[in-house]
Design a protein around this motif. Sequence first.
Motif, PDB file in Angstrom:
ATOM      1  N   SER A  46       1.284  -1.230   0.067  1.00  0.00           N
ATOM      2  CA  SER A  46       0.079   0.039  -0.230  1.00  0.00           C
ATOM      3  C   SER A  46       0.436   0.814  -0.152  1.00  0.00           C
ATOM      4  CB  SER A  46      -0.902  -0.054   1.122  1.00  0.00           C
ATOM      5  OG  SER A  46      -0.195  -0.363   2.504  1.00  0.00           O
ATOM      6  N   ALA A  47       2.284   1.414   0.657  1.00  0.00           N
ATOM      7  CA  ALA A  47       2.778   1.909   0.474  1.00  0.00           C
ATOM      8  C   ALA A  47       3.538   2.754  -0.532  1.00  0.00           C
ATOM      9  CB  ALA A  47       3.897   2.334   2.015  1.00  0.00           C
ATOM     10  N   THR A  48       4.258   1.245  -1.769  1.00  0.00           N
ATOM     11  CA  THR A  48       3.961   1.279  -2.891  1.00  0.00           C
ATOM     12  C   THR A  48       3.434   2.026  -3.554  1.00  0.00           C
ATOM     13  OG1 THR A  48       5.604  -0.125  -1.900  1.00  0.00           O
ATOM     14  CG2 THR A  48       5.068   0.034  -4.466  1.00  0.00           C
ATOM     15  N   THR A  49       2.154   1.920  -3.440  1.00  0.00           N
ATOM     16  CA  THR A  49       1.366   2.091  -4.483  1.00  0.00           C
ATOM     17  C   THR A  49       0.260   3.568  -4.049  1.00  0.00           C
ATOM     18  OG1 THR A  49      -0.106  -0.570  -3.840  1.00  0.00           O
ATOM     19  CG2 THR A  49      -1.674   1.786  -4.909  1.00  0.00           C
ATOM     20  N   LYS A  50       0.579   4.060  -2.851  1.00  0.00           N
ATOM     21  CA  LYS A  50       0.449   5.429  -2.540  1.00  0.00           C
ATOM     22  C   LYS A  50       1.927   6.126  -3.597  1.00  0.00           C
ATOM     23  CE  LYS A  50      -1.503   5.664   1.678  1.00  0.00           C
ATOM     24  NZ  LYS A  50      -1.525   6.240   3.415  1.00  0.00           N
ATOM     25  N   ASP A  51       2.543   5.853  -3.516  1.00  0.00           N
ATOM     26  CA  ASP A  51       4.126   6.277  -3.933  1.00  0.00           C
ATOM     27  C   ASP A  51       3.701   6.218  -5.294  1.00  0.00           C
ATOM     28  OD1 ASP A  51       5.178   6.814  -1.378  1.00  0.00           O
ATOM     29  OD2 ASP A  51       6.574   4.875  -1.229  1.00  0.00           O
ATOM     30  N   ALA A  52       3.637   5.396  -5.655  1.00  0.00           N
ATOM     31  CA  ALA A  52       2.844   5.202  -7.604  1.00  0.00           C
ATOM     32  C   ALA A  52       2.222   6.847  -7.761  1.00  0.00           C
ATOM     33  CB  ALA A  52       3.030   4.256  -7.545  1.00  0.00           C
ATOM     34  N   HIS A  53       1.122   5.982  -7.289  1.00  0.00           N
ATOM     35  CA  HIS A  53      -0.555   7.768  -7.224  1.00  0.00           C
ATOM     36  C   HIS A  53       0.008   9.133  -6.810  1.00  0.00           C
ATOM     37  CE1 HIS A  53      -3.275   5.135  -8.210  1.00  0.00           C
ATOM     38  NE2 HIS A  53      -3.174   3.913  -6.992  1.00  0.00           N
ATOM     39  N   ALA A  54       0.793   9.366  -5.930  1.00  0.00           N
ATOM     40  CA  ALA A  54       2.108  10.281  -5.690  1.00  0.00           C
ATOM     41  C   ALA A  54       2.700  11.014  -6.694  1.00  0.00           C
ATOM     42  CB  ALA A  54       3.058  10.680  -4.378  1.00  0.00           C
ATOM     43  N   LEU A  55       3.217   9.962  -7.355  1.00  0.00           N
ATOM     44  CA  LEU A  55       4.344  10.392  -8.833  1.00  0.00           C
ATOM     45  C   LEU A  55       3.550  10.403  -9.183  1.00  0.00           C
ATOM     46  CD1 LEU A  55       7.172  10.149  -9.449  1.00  0.00           C
ATOM     47  CD2 LEU A  55       7.026   7.584 -10.490  1.00  0.00           C
ATOM     48  N   PHE A  56       2.428   9.872 -10.255  1.00  0.00           N
ATOM     49  CA  PHE A  56       1.981   9.964 -11.536  1.00  0.00           C
ATOM     50  C   PHE A  56       1.366  11.393 -10.901  1.00  0.00           C
ATOM     51  CE2 PHE A  56      -1.864   9.691 -13.370  1.00  0.00           C
ATOM     52  CZ  PHE A  56      -1.816   9.177 -14.688  1.00  0.00           C
ATOM     53  N   HIS A  57       0.446  11.806 -10.028  1.00  0.00           N
ATOM     54  CA  HIS A  57      -0.043  12.415  -9.981  1.00  0.00           C
ATOM     55  C   HIS A  57       0.965  13.929 -10.139  1.00  0.00           C
ATOM     56  CE1 HIS A  57      -3.526  15.705  -8.968  1.00  0.00           C
ATOM     57  NE2 HIS A  57      -2.339  16.199  -8.036  1.00  0.00           N
ATOM     58  N   SER A  58       2.262  13.955  -9.731  1.00  0.00           N
ATOM     59  CA  SER A  58       3.140  15.014  -9.751  1.00  0.00           C
ATOM     60  C   SER A  58       3.363  15.224 -10.646  1.00  0.00           C
ATOM     61  CB  SER A  58       4.383  15.025  -9.013  1.00  0.00           C
ATOM     62  OG  SER A  58       5.236  13.644  -8.615  1.00  0.00           O
ATOM     63  N   LEU A  59       4.014  14.031 -11.799  1.00  0.00           N
ATOM     64  CA  LEU A  59       3.941  13.959 -13.148  1.00  0.00           C
ATOM     65  C   LEU A  59       3.086  14.822 -14.249  1.00  0.00           C
ATOM     66  CD1 LEU A  59       5.931  11.007 -13.885  1.00  0.00           C
ATOM     67  CD2 LEU A  59       6.844  12.971 -14.120  1.00  0.00           C
ATOM     68  N   ARG A  60       1.696  14.473 -13.805  1.00  0.00           N
ATOM     69  CA  ARG A  60       0.296  14.366 -14.795  1.00  0.00           C
ATOM     70  C   ARG A  60       0.286  16.320 -14.042  1.00  0.00           C
ATOM     71  NH1 ARG A  60      -4.952  12.222 -13.465  1.00  0.00           N
ATOM     72  NH2 ARG A  60      -5.532  13.699 -11.789  1.00  0.00           N
ATOM     73  N   SER A  61      -0.174  16.929 -13.134  1.00  0.00           N
ATOM     74  CA  SER A  61      -0.141  18.088 -12.650  1.00  0.00           C
ATOM     75  C   SER A  61       1.226  19.039 -13.351  1.00  0.00           C
ATOM     76  CB  SER A  61       0.366  18.527 -11.128  1.00  0.00           C
ATOM     77  OG  SER A  61       1.128  18.101 -10.805  1.00  0.00           O
ATOM     78  N   ALA A  62       2.838  18.659 -13.146  1.00  0.00           N
ATOM     79  CA  ALA A  62       3.937  18.909 -13.939  1.00  0.00           C
ATOM     80  C   ALA A  62       3.647  19.531 -15.362  1.00  0.00           C
ATOM     81  CB  ALA A  62       5.277  17.966 -13.774  1.00  0.00           C
ATOM     82  N   TYR A  63       2.669  18.060 -16.513  1.00  0.00           N
ATOM     83  CA  TYR A  63       2.994  18.182 -17.826  1.00  0.00           C
ATOM     84  C   TYR A  63       1.680  19.420 -17.639  1.00  0.00           C
ATOM     85  CZ  TYR A  63       3.057  15.896 -21.869  1.00  0.00           C
ATOM     86  OH  TYR A  63       2.997  16.103 -23.390  1.00  0.00           O
ATOM     87  N   ALA A  64       0.952  19.386 -16.863  1.00  0.00           N
ATOM     88  CA  ALA A  64      -0.564  20.348 -17.634  1.00  0.00           C
ATOM     89  C   ALA A  64      -0.120  21.690 -18.046  1.00  0.00           C
ATOM     90  CB  ALA A  64      -1.181  19.935 -16.215  1.00  0.00           C
ATOM     91  N   ALA A  65       1.292  21.475 -16.658  1.00  0.00           N
ATOM     92  CA  ALA A  65       2.064  23.572 -17.332  1.00  0.00           C
ATOM     93  C   ALA A  65       2.820  23.132 -18.171  1.00  0.00           C
ATOM     94  CB  ALA A  65       2.370  23.854 -15.343  1.00  0.00           C
ATOM     95  N   THR A  66       2.497  22.705 -19.310  1.00  0.00           N
ATOM     96  CA  THR A  66       3.562  22.403 -20.564  1.00  0.00           C
ATOM     97  C   THR A  66       3.063  23.400 -21.473  1.00  0.00           C
ATOM     98  OG1 THR A  66       4.545  20.184 -19.921  1.00  0.00           O
ATOM     99  CG2 THR A  66       4.660  21.372 -21.609  1.00  0.00           C
ATOM    100  N   PRO A  67       3.623  23.957 -21.780  1.00  0.00           N
ATOM    101  CA  PRO A  67       3.141  24.822 -23.194  1.00  0.00           C
ATOM    102  C   PRO A  67       2.534  23.928 -24.478  1.00  0.00           C
ATOM    103  CG  PRO A  67       5.106  25.873 -22.597  1.00  0.00           C
ATOM    104  CD  PRO A  67       5.007  24.412 -21.879  1.00  0.00           C
ATOM    105  N   ASN A  68       1.724  24.380 -25.586  1.00  0.00           N
ATOM    106  CA  ASN A  68       0.919  23.531 -25.846  1.00  0.00           C
ATOM    107  C   ASN A  68       1.791  23.010 -26.917  1.00  0.00           C
ATOM    108  OD1 ASN A  68      -1.471  23.110 -24.787  1.00  0.00           O
ATOM    109  ND2 ASN A  68      -2.510  25.111 -25.617  1.00  0.00           N
ATOM    110  N   HIS A  69       2.656  23.915 -27.708  1.00  0.00           N
ATOM    111  CA  HIS A  69       3.478  23.204 -29.167  1.00  0.00           C
ATOM    112  C   HIS A  69       4.420  22.094 -28.519  1.00  0.00           C
ATOM    113  CE1 HIS A  69       6.058  26.780 -26.500  1.00  0.00           C
ATOM    114  NE2 HIS A  69       6.298  25.704 -27.415  1.00  0.00           N
ATOM    115  N   LEU A  70       4.494  22.657 -27.090  1.00  0.00           N
ATOM    116  CA  LEU A  70       5.252  21.445 -26.907  1.00  0.00           C
ATOM    117  C   LEU A  70       4.625  19.872 -26.672  1.00  0.00           C
ATOM    118  CD1 LEU A  70       7.851  22.489 -23.813  1.00  0.00           C
ATOM    119  CD2 LEU A  70       8.687  22.354 -26.769  1.00  0.00           C
TER     120      LEU A  70
END
Length: 116
Positions: free
Chosen positions: A4-28
């Motif tokens: 469960s700790a590993t799953t939480k870490d994976a979800h947190a990593l996925f959420h942080s990557l998705r939120s960081a990619y949301a800030a990426t400009p559209n042309h990229l």
Amino acid sequence: MGRSATTKDAHALFHSLRSAYAATPNHLKIIDLYILFAVATAVIQVAYMAIVGSFPFNSFLSGVLSCVGTAVLAVSLRIQVNKDNKEFKDLPPERAFADFVLCNLVLHLVIINFLG
């Protein structure tokens, strides 16, 4: 307990990557889709070759090298156009795109020559 700790870490990593990619400009993001399409096309060609066979091997090799070469050039374009990259800060995006088009032209001329 460890799972469960590993799953939480994976979800947190996925959420942080998705939120960081949301800030990426559209042309990229468009360049990323182009890279994904080129790689997917190469994978489909390799799968087709594995199922059907590779009778005209030059054609198979040319198709896969075209997809992989185009993806590599698109990655280079993405690196040069990205504003966060400080190495190419003085390079205008028009120049980077012109280099991308010229290198694609040379790549595909070589591939057409390799075909036959």
